[in-house]
Every structure is written in structure tokens, then in C-alpha cells.
Design a protein around this motif. Structure first.
Motif, PDB file in Angstrom:
ATOM      1  N   GLN A  87      -3.986 -11.689   4.101  1.00 42.06           N
ATOM      2  CA  GLN A  87      -4.740 -11.156   5.502  1.00 42.06           C
ATOM      3  C   GLN A  87      -4.616 -12.423   6.425  1.00 42.06           C
ATOM      4  O   GLN A  87      -5.701 -12.388   7.218  1.00 42.06           O
ATOM      5  N   TYR A  88      -3.767 -13.295   6.254  1.00 39.70           N
ATOM      6  CA  TYR A  88      -3.654 -14.558   7.094  1.00 39.70           C
ATOM      7  C   TYR A  88      -2.533 -14.633   7.949  1.00 39.70           C
ATOM      8  O   TYR A  88      -1.392 -14.282   7.631  1.00 39.70           O
ATOM      9  N   PRO A  89      -2.644 -15.361   9.018  1.00 48.38           N
ATOM     10  CA  PRO A  89      -1.508 -15.609   9.907  1.00 48.38           C
ATOM     11  C   PRO A  89      -0.192 -16.323   9.270  1.00 48.38           C
ATOM     12  O   PRO A  89      -0.683 -16.964   8.342  1.00 48.38           O
ATOM     13  N   PRO A  90       0.764 -16.268   9.942  1.00 50.03           N
ATOM     14  CA  PRO A  90       1.898 -16.671   9.318  1.00 50.03           C
ATOM     15  C   PRO A  90       1.803 -18.380   9.125  1.00 50.03           C
ATOM     16  O   PRO A  90       2.419 -18.811   8.036  1.00 50.03           O
ATOM     17  N   GLY A  91       0.977 -18.862   9.617  1.00 51.01           N
ATOM     18  CA  GLY A  91       0.888 -20.339   9.532  1.00 51.01           C
ATOM     19  C   GLY A  91       0.173 -20.861   8.337  1.00 51.01           C
ATOM     20  O   GLY A  91       0.473 -21.795   7.694  1.00 51.01           O
ATOM     21  N   ALA A  92      -0.358 -19.851   7.468  1.00 54.48           N
ATOM     22  CA  ALA A  92      -0.911 -20.098   6.253  1.00 54.48           C
ATOM     23  C   ALA A  92       0.161 -20.084   5.279  1.00 54.48           C
ATOM     24  O   ALA A  92      -0.017 -21.097   4.127  1.00 54.48           O
ATOM     25  N   GLY A  93       1.135 -19.517   5.408  1.00 47.38           N
ATOM     26  CA  GLY A  93       2.234 -19.549   4.809  1.00 47.38           C
ATOM     27  C   GLY A  93       2.711 -21.254   4.708  1.00 47.38           C
ATOM     28  O   GLY A  93       3.290 -21.430   3.421  1.00 47.38           O
ATOM     29  N   ALA A  94       3.002 -21.772   5.522  1.00 48.81           N
ATOM     30  CA  ALA A  94       3.355 -23.210   5.654  1.00 48.81           C
ATOM     31  C   ALA A  94       2.388 -24.101   4.738  1.00 48.81           C
ATOM     32  O   ALA A  94       2.835 -24.854   3.961  1.00 48.81           O
ATOM     33  N   VAL A  95       0.989 -23.636   4.765  1.00 49.84           N
ATOM     34  CA  VAL A  95       0.263 -24.402   4.011  1.00 49.84           C
ATOM     35  C   VAL A  95       0.260 -24.170   2.450  1.00 49.84           C
ATOM     36  O   VAL A  95       0.418 -24.987   1.647  1.00 49.84           O
ATOM     37  N   LEU A  96       0.506 -22.947   2.002  1.00 51.56           N
ATOM     38  CA  LEU A  96       0.806 -22.473   0.699  1.00 51.56           C
ATOM     39  C   LEU A  96       2.266 -22.956   0.154  1.00 51.56           C
ATOM     40  O   LEU A  96       2.141 -23.218  -0.891  1.00 51.56           O
ATOM     41  N   LEU A  97       3.013 -23.159   1.051  1.00 55.40           N
ATOM     42  CA  LEU A  97       4.295 -23.713   0.552  1.00 55.40           C
ATOM     43  C   LEU A  97       4.448 -25.274   0.459  1.00 55.40           C
ATOM     44  O   LEU A  97       5.056 -25.787  -0.192  1.00 55.40           O
ATOM     45  N   SER A  98       3.517 -25.859   1.104  1.00 53.58           N
ATOM     46  CA  SER A  98       3.553 -27.314   1.257  1.00 53.58           C
ATOM     47  C   SER A  98       3.418 -27.921  -0.201  1.00 53.58           C
ATOM     48  O   SER A  98       4.068 -29.215  -0.274  1.00 53.58           O
ATOM     49  N   PRO A 105       6.417 -11.319   9.110  1.00 49.47           N
ATOM     50  CA  PRO A 105       5.459 -12.568   9.258  1.00 49.47           C
ATOM     51  C   PRO A 105       3.941 -12.051  10.057  1.00 49.47           C
ATOM     52  O   PRO A 105       2.884 -12.739  10.122  1.00 49.47           O
ATOM     53  N   LEU A 106       4.145 -10.660  10.548  1.00 52.59           N
ATOM     54  CA  LEU A 106       2.844 -10.070  11.164  1.00 52.59           C
ATOM     55  C   LEU A 106       1.997  -9.136  10.277  1.00 52.59           C
ATOM     56  O   LEU A 106       1.263  -8.195  10.712  1.00 52.59           O
ATOM     57  N   ALA A 107       2.330  -9.182   8.890  1.00 49.04           N
ATOM     58  CA  ALA A 107       2.137  -8.129   8.113  1.00 49.04           C
ATOM     59  C   ALA A 107       0.604  -8.175   7.942  1.00 49.04           C
ATOM     60  O   ALA A 107      -0.126  -7.127   7.612  1.00 49.04           O
ATOM     61  N   PHE A 108       0.057  -9.413   7.948  1.00 44.17           N
ATOM     62  CA  PHE A 108      -1.540  -9.567   8.041  1.00 44.17           C
ATOM     63  C   PHE A 108      -2.360  -8.672   8.612  1.00 44.17           C
ATOM     64  O   PHE A 108      -3.448  -8.394   8.427  1.00 44.17           O
ATOM     65  N   LEU A 109      -1.906  -8.608   9.866  1.00 41.60           N
ATOM     66  CA  LEU A 109      -2.690  -7.554  10.888  1.00 41.60           C
ATOM     67  C   LEU A 109      -3.143  -6.293  10.193  1.00 41.60           C
ATOM     68  O   LEU A 109      -4.262  -5.591  10.259  1.00 41.60           O
ATOM     69  N   ARG A 110      -2.111  -5.581   9.431  1.00 36.76           N
ATOM     70  CA  ARG A 110      -2.488  -4.455   8.949  1.00 36.76           C
ATOM     71  C   ARG A 110      -3.632  -4.250   7.826  1.00 36.76           C
ATOM     72  O   ARG A 110      -4.657  -3.764   7.783  1.00 36.76           O
ATOM     73  N   GLN A 111      -3.662  -5.616   6.952  1.00 34.26           N
ATOM     74  CA  GLN A 111      -4.671  -5.732   5.977  1.00 34.26           C
ATOM     75  C   GLN A 111      -5.823  -6.086   6.571  1.00 34.26           C
ATOM     76  O   GLN A 111      -6.964  -5.809   5.913  1.00 34.26           O
ATOM     77  N   GLN A 112      -6.001  -6.909   7.605  1.00 32.91           N
ATOM     78  CA  GLN A 112      -7.053  -7.657   7.977  1.00 32.91           C
ATOM     79  C   GLN A 112      -7.918  -6.419   8.661  1.00 32.91           C
ATOM     80  O   GLN A 112      -9.251  -6.346   8.602  1.00 32.91           O
ATOM     81  N   GLY A 113      -7.491  -5.574   9.271  1.00 33.97           N
ATOM     82  CA  GLY A 113      -7.899  -4.408   9.891  1.00 33.97           C
ATOM     83  C   GLY A 113      -8.561  -3.548   8.941  1.00 33.97           C
ATOM     84  O   GLY A 113      -9.653  -2.894   9.292  1.00 33.97           O
ATOM     85  N   ASN A 114      -8.362  -3.533   7.531  1.00 37.34           N
ATOM     86  CA  ASN A 114      -8.790  -2.403   6.626  1.00 37.34           C
ATOM     87  C   ASN A 114      -9.983  -3.370   5.944  1.00 37.34           C
ATOM     88  O   ASN A 114     -10.691  -2.619   5.120  1.00 37.34           O
ATOM     89  N   ARG A 115     -10.467  -4.727   6.522  1.00 35.00           N
ATOM     90  CA  ARG A 115     -11.545  -5.130   5.675  1.00 35.00           C
ATOM     91  C   ARG A 115     -12.894  -4.421   5.793  1.00 35.00           C
ATOM     92  O   ARG A 115     -13.018  -4.034   6.861  1.00 35.00           O
ATOM     93  N   GLY A 116     -13.756  -4.329   4.888  1.00 37.31           N
ATOM     94  CA  GLY A 116     -15.046  -3.917   5.012  1.00 37.31           C
ATOM     95  C   GLY A 116     -16.009  -4.777   5.239  1.00 37.31           C
ATOM     96  O   GLY A 116     -15.835  -5.803   6.078  1.00 37.31           O
ATOM     97  N   VAL A 117     -17.294  -4.581   4.655  1.00 37.63           N
ATOM     98  CA  VAL A 117     -18.477  -5.395   4.713  1.00 37.63           C
ATOM     99  C   VAL A 117     -18.703  -6.152   3.686  1.00 37.63           C
ATOM    100  O   VAL A 117     -18.916  -5.442   2.405  1.00 37.63           O
ATOM    101  N   GLN A 118     -18.317  -7.347   3.705  1.00 36.47           N
ATOM    102  CA  GLN A 118     -18.366  -8.377   2.532  1.00 36.47           C
ATOM    103  C   GLN A 118     -20.108  -8.376   2.063  1.00 36.47           C
ATOM    104  O   GLN A 118     -20.735  -8.571   2.977  1.00 36.47           O
ATOM    105  N   ILE A 119     -20.226  -8.641   0.808  1.00 34.04           N
ATOM    106  CA  ILE A 119     -21.549  -8.877   0.258  1.00 34.04           C
ATOM    107  C   ILE A 119     -22.445  -9.929   0.902  1.00 34.04           C
ATOM    108  O   ILE A 119     -23.565  -9.880   1.035  1.00 34.04           O
ATOM    109  N   GLU A 120     -21.513 -11.058   1.399  1.00 32.27           N
ATOM    110  CA  GLU A 120     -22.193 -11.972   1.758  1.00 32.27           C
ATOM    111  C   GLU A 120     -22.545 -12.356   3.295  1.00 32.27           C
ATOM    112  O   GLU A 120     -23.129 -13.331   3.721  1.00 32.27           O
ATOM    113  N   SER A 121     -22.031 -11.246   3.898  1.00 28.52           N
ATOM    114  CA  SER A 121     -22.256 -11.279   5.423  1.00 28.52           C
ATOM    115  C   SER A 121     -23.555 -10.878   5.915  1.00 28.52           C
ATOM    116  O   SER A 121     -24.475 -10.327   4.908  1.00 28.52           O
TER     117      SER A 121
END
Length: 420
Positions: free
Chosen positions: A67-78, A212-228
Motif C-alpha cells: 500500500q506504499y508509493p513507488p519510492g518505498a521500493g527503492a528503500v526496500l531494495l537498498s 508502480p501505481l498498484a498501491f492506489l488500489r490497495q490503499q483505497g480498501n483500507r478499513g478502520v485500524q484498531i489503533e486509530s
């Protein structure tokens, strides 16, 4: 010389001592009180899984946890840059490196005339309040980009905008640090360079990776996290007969049942309202000090965090980093807000990982923990905005004189800060 270097030496010793403690906690993270290994598991299982997918030139488009923008991929590849270490070891080393970079930047800013080392001290002492969690999430790297963006604003608005854009490509929220840029040439320069850097970087990801923009679909499906905030209200409602329950989905423990969608919609509406308030502040603001961009950044991220459907414990890393930047300036109006942020950070560590089973089970203990943590965050957000709003009024004696920045682009910010 000795008077100047003594505080810096103390900060360095404190950093090494606290980080050694965090590493010790990470090495013993299988202990029940430290989460039974759940904290570190995110790196060696989930992050490494994404690393393997990204290494083949594609984002994990069909993974609902991505659920993260494409820049997260660079951090995870580092971590691949350190082939002699395991993925987990390399990730922790790079996280500590980013942590050290933030500390050094805050300390350097604190030694400038009229500044304070309190910001560096807050970062050094505040991060360990989350125990070993910061070493097993990439939020330290994201926070580093936001901190560097703010601290370079007075010297180069171009660099400031570039860092903000890179941070936004990793986790969106660093774009908010540009909210408080002084009006006029400083704002145009910072926002222009943010746009150029962001577009160029996004184009590079589009050319180099699939989906690279696949995160948008997953982010839109987020619900209410228990810690919010909304999750806390629903957890308390369970004790009043609400039939919902907690369930793991989309990478977090979320609440499912009647009225959850209404709570999620209300959260989005509150986020929109917070954005409108911030825009109103910017339109009405008439007085800037050197600390105004810092204060505005902390306020904006606080408001967006509190109104979010998700308030994961690692979000506190962002707030500690931004509060630390505020405290590098003696002109900040956010000192009491920083205290509330530290208190909320400490409570977050008790809620996760120490007593997370109580939170998930919506017991009275878990509900009380989240009520205290989120109450502190809500109070911090309200107080932050009120103090930011009041600070925007022109002082009776006119604006305080500002120190002339050294670089050409920094002078743009200086002229804007000094203007009525």
C-alpha cells in the motif's frame, strides 16, 4: 571550544548508548514482553518478500499488503547494497545510518547562532521510547528525508523541495512539510523543485518497473485500524454491545461489523476538514519566523495522523522527528506539543508490542491504553494548531530580525520571512 564540544560529545555518547539498547532489544525480540518476534518478522518475512519481487523489476501489484508509493521500493531494495550481510542485518544497518544522519543534521542545526541542541536531544531520547520498533520499520528513512527538507529550507529551497518530493514518493506525508514555506519566491522555488523532482523520480519508476501505481488500489480498501481514533471508539462500543470484532486484513488489525464504513467515512471527512483548516491558516497567516515552517509541518502531520483510519505505532517516529526539528529553533511555539508527542510515544510502546493482545481483544486495559494514547495525540493536534494560528499574528513591535542565509535560494526564504 570545550564548552561547544562538550554538549555534542554528550549527545554522541547518548546516541551510542540508546542505540545499543535498541539493538539489544531487537536481538531479544522473541521475548513475550517484546512481541514474540512480531516486530522483526516484518523485515525478514514481508520486506524480504517484496525485495525479491522488486528485484525482478515489478511491484507486488497483487499483494493486498502493498500500500506504499513507488519510492518505498527503492528503500526496500537498498539492503541489496550490502551483499555481505543478510537482508535483515543490512536493513538494520541502513536504518541506523539514517538515524545517525538525522541526529547529525539536528545537532548541526542546533549549533547555529540562535538555535538549540534540544532538538537533537529529543530525537536521541525520544526514538528509544518505541523500544526496538524503529529499527524494524523504514519510517526512520522517511523521517530523515522530511527532516533534511525542513533543515535545508533556509539555505536552499531547491534542495528542500527535492527532499520533500523524495520523501513523498516513499510515504506521501513528507509532502506536508512544504505547507509552511514562506510566501513568495521561497514557496514557488520549493514547490517547483518538489514537482520537478517528484515527476522525474516517478517517471524513472514507471520506466524501470511494472505496476508502480498498484498501491492506489490497495490503499483505497483500507478499513478502520484498531489503533486509530475511530478504532478506539468502536472498541469501547464493544463493551456497550456493539457486535463487531477485530480481524487481520490489509496488513493490520482492523475492526469489522456494523457502522465501520460510517466511521471510516467520518475519518476521511475529518481529514478533509483538517486540510481545509491548514489552508485557511496559510491564507490568513501574516507573520513568519524561522520556526514557522517547522511548526506548520508538525501541526499538519499531527492533524493528518489523528484523523487517519490508521495510526500505526511507527507513525510516532514521524512526529518525534518533526518535533525535534521544531526544538532546534528558539522561536518555536510547539514545545508543549513536543511533550505531548513524547508522552504518546511512550504509551504507544506499551500498547505495541507489550500489551497488544489486550488492544486486539478490546479489553478494558487495551481500550484504556488506546484512549490515553489517542487522547494525547488529539490534544497535541488541537494545541499545535491553536499555537500555530496565534503565532501567525503580526507581533506588536513588528517581525523579529532574521539572520541572512548564505545561499542565493536561501535568501528567497529570508526575504519572505522578513516581509510583513
Amino acid at each position: 571550544m570545550n564548552r561547544r564540544h562538550s554538549p555534542l560529545a554528550s549527545l554522541a555518547v547518548s546516541w551510542f548508548a540508546t542505540r545499543a539498547l535498541m539493538l539489544w532489544l531487537l536481538a531479544h525480540n522473541t521475548e513475550p514482553v517484546l512481541g514474540r518476534g512480531a516486530v522483526a518478522r516484518e523485515v525478514w518475512r514481508l520486506y524480504f518478500h517484496w525485495y525479491e519481487t522488486l528485484s525482478h523489476g515489478s511491484f507486488p501489484a497483487h499483494d493486498t499488503l502493498w500500500q506504499y508509493p513507488p519510492g518505498a521500493g527503492a528503500v526496500l531494495l537498498s539492503p541489496g547494497l550490502l551483499p555481505d550481510l543478510t537482508y535483515f542485518q543490512a536493513f538494520v544497518v541502513l536504518t541506523l545510518t539514517a538515524d545517525a544522519l538525522v541526529t547529525a543534521a539536528l545537532a548541526r542545526a542546533g549549533t547555529r547562532p540562535g538555535r538549540s541542541l534540544l532538538g537533537a536531544a529529543l530525537w536521541i531520547g525520544g526514538l528509544p521510547l518505541l523500544l526496538h520498533l524503529p529499527l524494524a520499520r523504514y519510517d526512520v528513512q522517511v523521517t530523515a528525508l522530511a527532516v533534511l527538507s525542513l533543515l535545508t529550507m533556509s539555505r536552499s529551497t531547491r534542495v528542500c523541495g527535492a527532499f520533500a518530493a523524495l520523501g513523498a514518493l516513499v510515504k506521501v506525508w513528507p509532502a506536508l512539510v512544504l505547507l509552511g514555506t514562506p510566501r513568495g519566491p521561497a514557496t514557488r522555488s520549493a514547490w517547483t523543485w518538489a514537482g520537478v523532482t517528484g515527476a522525474a523520480s516517478l517517471g524513472l519508476f514507471v520506466v524501470s518497473f511494472n505496476n508502480p501505481l498498484a498501491f492506489l488500489r490497495q490503499q483505497g480498501n483500507r478499513g478502520v485500524q484498531i489503533e486509530s481514533l475511530g478504532g478506539t471508539a468502536l472498541s469501547l462500543a464493544r463493551h456497550a454491545g456493539w457486535p463487531g470484532r477485530a480481524r487481520y486484513q490489509y496488513g493490520a488489525i482492523e475492526l469489522v461489523g456494523p457502522y465501520v464504513s460510517a466511521v471510516a467515512t467520518a475519518s476521511l471527512a475529518l481529514t478533509a476538514a483538517a486540510f481545509a483548516l491548514l489552508l485557511l491558516w496559510r491564507v490568513r497567516a501574516r507573520h513568519w519566523t524561522e520556526a514557522t515552517p517547522f511548526d506548520a509541518a508538525l501541526c499538519a502531520v499531527l492533524l493528518f495522523t489523528v484523523t487517519s483510519r490508521v495510526i500505526s505505532p511507527q507513525y510516532m517516529i514521524w512526529l518525534v522527528g518533526l518535533a525535534a526539528v521544531c526544538l532546534t529553533s528558539r522561536h518555536t511555539v510547539q514545545r508543549p506539543v513536543a511533550v505531548l508527542v513524547l508522552a504518546a510515544t511512550a504509551v504507544s510502546a506499551v500498547a505495541y508490542p507489550t500489551l497488544y493482545a489486550e488492544v486486539v481483544g478490546c479489553t478494558w486495559t487495551g481500550c484504556l491504553l488506546m484512549l490515553v494514547r489517542n487522547g494525547l495525540l488529539a490534544a497535541a493536534a488541537v494545541l499545535s494548531f491553536v499555537r500555530l494560528w496565534r503565532s501567525a499574528r503580526p507581533p506588536a513591535g513588528g517581525p523579529a530580525p532574521m539572520t541572512e542565509p548564505r545561499s542565493g535560494s536561501g535568501r528567497l526564504a529570508h526575504r519572505a520571512l522578513s516581509a510583513p
